[in-house]
Structure formats: structure tokens, C-alpha cells
Design a protein around this motif. Structure first.
Motif, PDB file in Angstrom:
ATOM      1  N   ALA A   1     -16.418  18.555 -24.844  1.00  0.00           N
ATOM      2  CA  ALA A   1     -16.874  19.253 -26.256  1.00  0.00           C
ATOM      3  C   ALA A   1     -17.480  18.524 -27.249  1.00  0.00           C
ATOM      4  O   ALA A   1     -18.831  18.753 -27.815  1.00  0.00           O
TER       5      ALA A   1
ATOM      6  N   GLU B   1     -20.961  16.882 -26.656  1.00  0.00           N
ATOM      7  CA  GLU B   1     -22.622  18.036 -26.401  1.00  0.00           C
ATOM      8  C   GLU B   1     -23.383  17.581 -27.499  1.00  0.00           C
ATOM      9  O   GLU B   1     -23.671  16.661 -28.616  1.00  0.00           O
TER      10      GLU B   1
ATOM     11  N   MET C   1     -20.914  21.223 -17.440  1.00  0.00           N
ATOM     12  CA  MET C   1     -22.455  21.091 -18.334  1.00  0.00           C
ATOM     13  C   MET C   1     -22.782  20.256 -17.258  1.00  0.00           C
ATOM     14  O   MET C   1     -22.568  19.357 -17.863  1.00  0.00           O
TER      15      MET C   1
ATOM     16  N   GLU D   1     -29.719  22.793 -21.329  1.00  0.00           N
ATOM     17  CA  GLU D   1     -28.273  22.459 -21.486  1.00  0.00           C
ATOM     18  C   GLU D   1     -27.795  23.768 -20.077  1.00  0.00           C
ATOM     19  O   GLU D   1     -28.552  25.340 -20.494  1.00  0.00           O
TER      20      GLU D   1
ATOM     21  N   PHE E   1     -24.100  25.686 -18.972  1.00  0.00           N
ATOM     22  CA  PHE E   1     -23.162  25.797 -19.009  1.00  0.00           C
ATOM     23  C   PHE E   1     -22.094  26.519 -18.584  1.00  0.00           C
ATOM     24  O   PHE E   1     -23.061  27.747 -18.323  1.00  0.00           O
TER      25      PHE E   1
END
Length: 160
Positions: A23, A26, A44, A55, A57
Motif C-alpha cells: 500500500a 500506491e 489493486m 485504480e 481495489f
């Protein structure tokens, strides 16, 4: 589109740590918090379309997962963008500024990657959750950015 991260190929006991590490990579990095879940599946997928970052998710978890966009992360990486968030399969609560939103499927909200926010991904019961995010530079709306500020952290009213 490319896969930014996907826990499906990661051992069950390592998934939460993998997700926490991933994460930070990102487009607008976040810090993941909460207790390691017993059941966790997150992925993702991202794509660049001109000036837009798209994106998708997906997640499924038996425990609450928190994501924080902190001032420190903003100083380290600030793409200076707005983000439209579409809740496809609900289960997310977000706070930015003084606004707190619990998303329902079909809700659309606006966020600012240059401001701190907190997200709470609530435990899944039977359906995997999905959020689609479209991130775009503030410069695309620079003349209107001040008018958009009142919508930051809120769900857009439904027309239907």
C-alpha cells in the motif's frame, strides 16, 4: 492495466504484512493499520489513461482494515490530485476534513490526495468489496478547484 498488488499468491499468514508493504507503493500512498485478519484477500489493479489514473481495489476480510493518508506520507509523495471514488460493492467509511461518509453501492465521492484522510474497510460478510477510483491532477480543474473544495469528503447527491 497492471496489477499493483494481489494477495492471492501470498501465503495466508503473510497476506496482511504483504498488503501493508504494498500500500505504500500506491499512487497516493497509505499506511495500513488494524489487527491482522484471519481471512484476507486484497488486490489493486491500476491503469494510466492520459492524465487519469484508474485504480480498481477489491478486498475481502473478516476484520476491520484501516488505511491512513498521513501528513508524513503527503510530504513524501503528493501527486496533487483529486480522486473520484465509486463504491461498487460498499463496505467503506472515509473521513477527510470534517466529513465522514459510509459508502453504499453506487455512491460517488470526491477526495483530495493532498489532505489527510482515513479509510475504514469494514469486514466482508459474503460479497467481496470493490471500489473504483479515478485520480486526476488538480491542474485539470485549477480555475474551479476552490468550488470543488466544498464537495471534498462528501458523497455526490444521487439523481436517480
Amino acid at each position: 492495466m497492471r496489477i499493483l498488488y494481489d494477495t492471492s499468491g501470498v501465503h495466508v499468514l503473510d497476506r496482511f504484512g504483504y498488503f501493508r508493504s504494498a500500500a505504500v507503493g500506491e499512487f497516493a500512498p497509505v499506511a495500513i493499520g488494524g489487527q491482522p485478519p484471519g481471512r484476507l484477500s486484497v488486490a489493486m489493479v491500476v491503469d494510466q489513461v492520459g492524465d487519469l489514473m484508474v485504480e480498481v481495489f477489491d478486498w475481502e476480510s473478516d476484520r476491520l482494515i484501516e488505511a491512513h493518508r498521513t501528513p508524513r506520507l503527503i510530504r513524501a509523495c503528493d501527486p496533487e490530485c483529486f480522486r473520484l471514488l465509486l463504491s461498487v460493492h460498499g463496505g467503506t467509511r472515509m473521513r477527510q476534513d470534517d466529513h465522514v461518509v459510509s459508502f453504499q453501492p453506487g455512491d460517488i465521492a470526491l477526495y483530495d490526495t493532498s489532505r489527510p484522510f482515513d479509510t475504514r474497510h469494514v469486514p466482508s460478510t459474503s460479497t467481496p468489496k470493490r471500489v473504483v477510483m479515478v485520480t486526476f491532477p488538480r491542474t485539470l480543474v485549477s480555475a474551479q478547484a476552490g468550488r470543488l473544495d466544498r464537495y471534498v469528503g462528501t458523497v455526490f447527491p444521487r439523481c436517480i
